[in-house]
Scaffold this motif. Structure first.
Motif, PDB file in Angstrom:
ATOM      1  N   VAL A  50      40.701  61.060  26.913  1.00  0.00           N
ATOM      2  CA  VAL A  50      41.240  61.926  27.959  1.00  0.00           C
ATOM      3  C   VAL A  50      41.183  61.214  29.310  1.00  0.00           C
ATOM      4  CG1 VAL A  50      40.824  64.035  29.280  1.00  0.00           C
ATOM      5  CG2 VAL A  50      40.772  64.101  26.788  1.00  0.00           C
ATOM      6  N   LEU A  51      40.095  60.500  29.559  1.00  0.00           N
ATOM      7  CA  LEU A  51      39.932  59.817  30.833  1.00  0.00           C
ATOM      8  C   LEU A  51      40.759  58.547  30.918  1.00  0.00           C
ATOM      9  CD1 LEU A  51      36.110  60.135  31.565  1.00  0.00           C
ATOM     10  CD2 LEU A  51      37.986  61.162  32.852  1.00  0.00           C
ATOM     11  N   MET A  52      41.166  57.987  29.777  1.00  0.00           N
ATOM     12  CA  MET A  52      41.861  56.707  29.781  1.00  0.00           C
ATOM     13  C   MET A  52      43.107  56.699  30.660  1.00  0.00           C
ATOM     14  SD  MET A  52      42.887  54.397  26.533  1.00  0.00           S
ATOM     15  CE  MET A  52      43.956  55.668  25.882  1.00  0.00           C
ATOM     16  N   PRO A  53      43.971  57.738  30.614  1.00  0.00           N
ATOM     17  CA  PRO A  53      45.131  57.711  31.504  1.00  0.00           C
ATOM     18  C   PRO A  53      44.758  57.818  32.972  1.00  0.00           C
ATOM     19  CG  PRO A  53      45.477  59.227  29.676  1.00  0.00           C
ATOM     20  CD  PRO A  53      44.031  58.861  29.681  1.00  0.00           C
ATOM     21  N   ALA A  54      43.528  58.301  33.267  1.00  0.00           N
ATOM     22  CA  ALA A  54      43.115  58.469  34.658  1.00  0.00           C
ATOM     23  C   ALA A  54      42.519  57.201  35.242  1.00  0.00           C
ATOM     24  CB  ALA A  54      42.090  59.609  34.766  1.00  0.00           C
ATOM     25  N   MET A  55      42.368  56.147  34.417  1.00  0.00           N
ATOM     26  CA  MET A  55      41.841  54.899  34.922  1.00  0.00           C
ATOM     27  C   MET A  55      42.742  54.419  36.059  1.00  0.00           C
ATOM     28  SD  MET A  55      39.192  53.791  32.965  1.00  0.00           S
ATOM     29  CE  MET A  55      39.244  52.008  32.852  1.00  0.00           C
ATOM     30  N   ALA A  56      42.159  54.218  37.216  1.00  0.00           N
ATOM     31  CA  ALA A  56      42.945  53.883  38.401  1.00  0.00           C
ATOM     32  C   ALA A  56      42.660  52.453  38.833  1.00  0.00           C
ATOM     33  CB  ALA A  56      42.607  54.855  39.528  1.00  0.00           C
ATOM     34  N   GLN A  57      43.474  51.963  39.747  1.00  0.00           N
ATOM     35  CA  GLN A  57      43.244  50.642  40.290  1.00  0.00           C
ATOM     36  C   GLN A  57      41.895  50.604  41.001  1.00  0.00           C
ATOM     37  OE1 GLN A  57      45.824  49.330  38.441  1.00  0.00           O
ATOM     38  NE2 GLN A  57      45.456  47.781  39.947  1.00  0.00           N
ATOM     39  N   ASN A  58      41.098  49.602  40.683  1.00  0.00           N
ATOM     40  CA  ASN A  58      39.798  49.468  41.325  1.00  0.00           C
ATOM     41  C   ASN A  58      39.663  48.160  42.077  1.00  0.00           C
ATOM     42  OD1 ASN A  58      38.583  47.443  39.275  1.00  0.00           O
ATOM     43  ND2 ASN A  58      39.306  49.122  37.997  1.00  0.00           N
ATOM     44  N   THR A  59      40.748  47.393  42.136  1.00  0.00           N
ATOM     45  CA  THR A  59      40.740  46.180  42.939  1.00  0.00           C
ATOM     46  C   THR A  59      42.162  45.894  43.401  1.00  0.00           C
ATOM     47  OG1 THR A  59      39.984  43.872  43.033  1.00  0.00           O
ATOM     48  CG2 THR A  59      41.126  44.568  41.046  1.00  0.00           C
ATOM     49  N   GLN A  60      42.318  45.006  44.367  1.00  0.00           N
ATOM     50  CA  GLN A  60      43.620  44.686  44.925  1.00  0.00           C
ATOM     51  C   GLN A  60      43.621  43.230  45.369  1.00  0.00           C
ATOM     52  OE1 GLN A  60      44.169  46.688  48.761  1.00  0.00           O
ATOM     53  NE2 GLN A  60      41.974  47.070  48.834  1.00  0.00           N
ATOM     54  N   SER A  61      44.766  42.591  45.300  1.00  0.00           N
ATOM     55  CA  SER A  61      44.874  41.214  45.751  1.00  0.00           C
ATOM     56  C   SER A  61      46.336  40.841  45.879  1.00  0.00           C
ATOM     57  CB  SER A  61      44.181  40.253  44.771  1.00  0.00           C
ATOM     58  OG  SER A  61      44.397  38.901  45.164  1.00  0.00           O
ATOM     59  N   ALA A  62      46.663  40.143  46.949  1.00  0.00           N
ATOM     60  CA  ALA A  62      48.030  39.659  47.119  1.00  0.00           C
ATOM     61  C   ALA A  62      48.414  38.685  46.010  1.00  0.00           C
ATOM     62  CB  ALA A  62      48.171  38.971  48.476  1.00  0.00           C
ATOM     63  N   TYR A  63      47.422  38.007  45.441  1.00  0.00           N
ATOM     64  CA  TYR A  63      47.696  37.023  44.401  1.00  0.00           C
ATOM     65  C   TYR A  63      48.008  37.669  43.052  1.00  0.00           C
ATOM     66  CZ  TYR A  63      45.843  33.803  47.872  1.00  0.00           C
ATOM     67  OH  TYR A  63      45.647  33.085  49.023  1.00  0.00           O
ATOM     68  N   SER A  64      47.811  38.973  42.929  1.00  0.00           N
ATOM     69  CA  SER A  64      48.110  39.641  41.661  1.00  0.00           C
ATOM     70  C   SER A  64      49.606  39.759  41.415  1.00  0.00           C
ATOM     71  CB  SER A  64      47.456  41.029  41.633  1.00  0.00           C
ATOM     72  OG  SER A  64      48.002  41.890  42.615  1.00  0.00           O
ATOM     73  N   VAL A  65      50.437  39.256  42.342  1.00  0.00           N
ATOM     74  CA  VAL A  65      51.883  39.203  42.131  1.00  0.00           C
ATOM     75  C   VAL A  65      52.240  38.259  40.980  1.00  0.00           C
ATOM     76  CG1 VAL A  65      52.245  37.342  43.789  1.00  0.00           C
ATOM     77  CG2 VAL A  65      54.092  38.943  43.311  1.00  0.00           C
ATOM     78  N   TYR A  66      51.347  37.317  40.658  1.00  0.00           N
ATOM     79  CA  TYR A  66      51.651  36.310  39.651  1.00  0.00           C
ATOM     80  C   TYR A  66      51.290  36.798  38.245  1.00  0.00           C
ATOM     81  CZ  TYR A  66      51.904  33.146  43.671  1.00  0.00           C
ATOM     82  OH  TYR A  66      52.229  32.557  44.868  1.00  0.00           O
ATOM     83  N   GLY A  67      52.091  36.407  37.273  1.00  0.00           N
ATOM     84  CA  GLY A  67      51.766  36.625  35.877  1.00  0.00           C
ATOM     85  C   GLY A  67      51.573  38.084  35.515  1.00  0.00           C
ATOM     86  N   VAL A  68      50.503  38.351  34.752  1.00  0.00           N
ATOM     87  CA  VAL A  68      50.172  39.719  34.345  1.00  0.00           C
ATOM     88  C   VAL A  68      49.127  40.330  35.273  1.00  0.00           C
ATOM     89  CG1 VAL A  68      50.770  39.370  31.929  1.00  0.00           C
ATOM     90  CG2 VAL A  68      48.437  38.849  32.708  1.00  0.00           C
ATOM     91  N   GLY A  69      48.934  39.712  36.447  1.00  0.00           N
ATOM     92  CA  GLY A  69      48.009  40.261  37.423  1.00  0.00           C
ATOM     93  C   GLY A  69      46.727  39.458  37.533  1.00  0.00           C
ATOM     94  N   ASP A  70      45.805  39.989  38.307  1.00  0.00           N
ATOM     95  CA  ASP A  70      44.529  39.348  38.565  1.00  0.00           C
ATOM     96  C   ASP A  70      43.611  39.548  37.362  1.00  0.00           C
ATOM     97  OD1 ASP A  70      42.649  37.955  39.989  1.00  0.00           O
ATOM     98  OD2 ASP A  70      41.982  39.667  41.179  1.00  0.00           O
ATOM     99  N   PRO A  71      43.239  38.486  36.630  1.00  0.00           N
ATOM    100  CA  PRO A  71      42.440  38.662  35.411  1.00  0.00           C
ATOM    101  C   PRO A  71      41.026  39.126  35.709  1.00  0.00           C
ATOM    102  CG  PRO A  71      42.703  36.325  35.920  1.00  0.00           C
ATOM    103  CD  PRO A  71      43.585  37.075  36.874  1.00  0.00           C
ATOM    104  N   ASN A  72      40.493  39.962  34.819  1.00  0.00           N
ATOM    105  CA  ASN A  72      39.131  40.460  34.934  1.00  0.00           C
ATOM    106  C   ASN A  72      38.207  39.595  34.082  1.00  0.00           C
ATOM    107  OD1 ASN A  72      36.871  42.140  35.311  1.00  0.00           O
ATOM    108  ND2 ASN A  72      37.397  43.366  33.515  1.00  0.00           N
ATOM    109  N   TRP A  73      37.141  39.091  34.688  1.00  0.00           N
ATOM    110  CA  TRP A  73      36.206  38.231  33.973  1.00  0.00           C
ATOM    111  C   TRP A  73      35.188  39.035  33.167  1.00  0.00           C
ATOM    112  CZ3 TRP A  73      37.036  33.083  33.633  1.00  0.00           C
ATOM    113  CH2 TRP A  73      37.848  32.471  34.594  1.00  0.00           C
ATOM    114  N   GLY A  74      35.227  40.352  33.281  1.00  0.00           N
ATOM    115  CA  GLY A  74      34.330  41.186  32.497  1.00  0.00           C
ATOM    116  C   GLY A  74      33.078  41.560  33.259  1.00  0.00           C
ATOM    117  N   GLY A  75      32.367  42.542  32.705  1.00  0.00           N
ATOM    118  CA  GLY A  75      31.098  42.971  33.288  1.00  0.00           C
ATOM    119  C   GLY A  75      31.150  44.375  33.849  1.00  0.00           C
TER     120      GLY A  75
END
Length: 458
Positions: A50-75
């Protein structure tokens, strides 16, 4: 520049649902699970989706214009407070999504969820602006199937993030100014089922993941200062959906030094994954008042593929039981191998890596005073991001700190995790953008030994 706005998919592929169903069936066969625990797990799984569709953006970066976005290293939040440390160290009170093997470190059922806030200023040497974004970040459940032998973890975490906006102006016809606005928001998510096993001092884990998500792009073109003002606006809207199943694995060996201390050594490997991509792009022509007077479909559900390169990491940490932990991690991913559509190389990507050094200090685990039982965390990271701007690297450096506030008096061995990272990404030389950011983390780790306790009757 392309622009992206992401719409999160509302459900996961049927394979993941089947896997989760098998987990629940297996749980019903475990004789130390009581009825109310089964109902609790079912409620957690329902909340998970139920909460999965509510997952919102939690970071931002001008460089996320490239590829599939800014990769998450985990954690999770507790890892972020230690600079991202988590390849070989995990406190038994929390879950871990960096190395699948560390799912086996817990002895009780854990439900954990995190949120994050990102405040960031962007500067290009001429202009400067700031923005804030926040939302849910991670959800996880860790279930001990066979105590001290076999654990199953169910996780939902961001795989990449996209959020950016650019405006470009240049001289237009008859003294007007041609304005181009591009923007994007969204990202990919990873839903995963992890099996982890403990063989004495050796932990081994395997993870099956479904990577999915969508990116929405908008390019807006119009003229300012043109007379008459009947010239309208052209808007290109694009939605790209992604999906693919993949697998990964890891190990950790806990070498005893003394009865209360040990040295942890381990690593993980995520193979390259070819994401299925479906694009839908339209062109709108708008009148000067904003009313749409024509719409054309440019691309109708075009199916292509995107190859995301392999990632691996290794680390070492020293741990003194419920007193101190300190370690160093290294992760790397060669984004020069990233390919899109026709297999040609992308010139804006290079070799990426991340080094994290961090630790955790628990002054007195058995202290009768509340302040004495608080865990304190610290860390620093250095990252060479995947991005190249005019063949220049974009680097990221930050320091982190945080604490775990026990909730023992309220609910078992549960904790509130708070933390923050202060850092800088890039600089203003050679056309790059400098980003100064503050990330704030808030997480809840809910743990209760009675969830999976055997019932005794007199």
């Amino acid at each position: 520049m392309a622009a992206n706005v992401k719409l999160f998919e509302s459900k996961i592929k049927s394979d993941i649902f089947v896997a989760l169903e098998k987990v629940l069936v297996g749980l019903n066969r475990v004789n130390f699970i009581m009825l109310r625990s089964q109902k609790f797990i079912a409620a957690l799984l329902l909340g998970f989706f139920v909460l999965m569709p509510a997952m919102a953006q939690n970071t931002q970066s001008a460089y996320s214009v490239y590829g599939v976005g800014d990769p998450n290293w985990g954690g999770y939040s507790h890892n972020s407070s230690m600079g991202g440390l988590g390849v070989t160290y995990n406190n038994r009170f929390y879950t871990n999504n960096i190395n699948p093997a560390l799912t086996a470190t817990t002895n009780e059922a854990i439900f954990q969820f995190d949120a994050a806030l990102d405040y960031r200023t962007h500067a290009n040497g001429v202009e400067k602006y700031s923005g804030t974004t926040a939302g849910f970040k991670d959800l996880s459940i860790n279930l001990p199937i066979k105590l001290t032998k076999w654990n199953i973890g169910i996780n939902l975490s961001p795989y990449s993030n996209v959020k950016y906006a650019f405006t470009q102006s240049e001289p237009g016809p008859e003294g007007s100014t041609a304005i181009t606005e591009v923007s994007g928001v969204g990202g990919l998510d990873e839903a995963a089922v992890t099996n982890a096993f403990r063989f004495g001092n050796l932990l081994i884990g395997a993870k099956i993941s479904y990577i999915f998500g969508s990116i929405q792009e908008e390019d807006r073109f119009y003229l300012e200062g043109l007379r008459p003002t009947s010239f309208g606006t052209s808007v290109v809207n694009g939605v790209v959906n992604f999906g693919q199943i993949t697998a990964s694995g890891g190990f950790v060996y806990k070498a005893p030094i003394s009865d209360l201390s040990r040295l942890n050594i381990g690593g993980f490997y995520n193979p390259e994954v070819t994401l299925k991509e479906t694009a839908f792009i339209t062109l709108e022509n708008q009148a000067s008042g904003g009313n749409v007077f024509s719409t054309d479909t440019l691309v109708n559900n075009l199916e292509t593929q995107v190859l995301v390169p392999e990632r691996f990491g290794f680390g070492i940490s020293y741990e003194r039981f419920q007193k101190l932990a300190i370690g160093v991690d290294f992760q790397t991913q060669d984004w020069t191998k990233y390919r899109r559509v026709n297999g040609t190389e992308e010139p804006n990507f290079g070799q990426a890596f991340r080094i994290a050094v961090g630790g955790e200090l628990l002054p007195n685990f058995q202290s009768p005073k509340y302040l004495g039982r608080i865990s304190y965390r610290f860390g620093v990271h250095y990252e060479r991001t995947p991005y190249l701007v005019n063949n220049d690297e974009v680097n990221d450096l930050g320091i982190s700190f945080g604490a775990a506030l026990p909730l023992n008096a309220f609910w078992g061995l549960s904790h509130i995790n708070v933390g923050a990272t202060i850092g800088q990404r890039g600089d203003t030389s050679n056309g790059k953008i400098r980003e100064d950011y503050i990330k704030v983390y808030l997480g809840f780790s809910l743990q209760d030994v009675t969830w999976f306790a055997r019932q005794k009757f007199n």
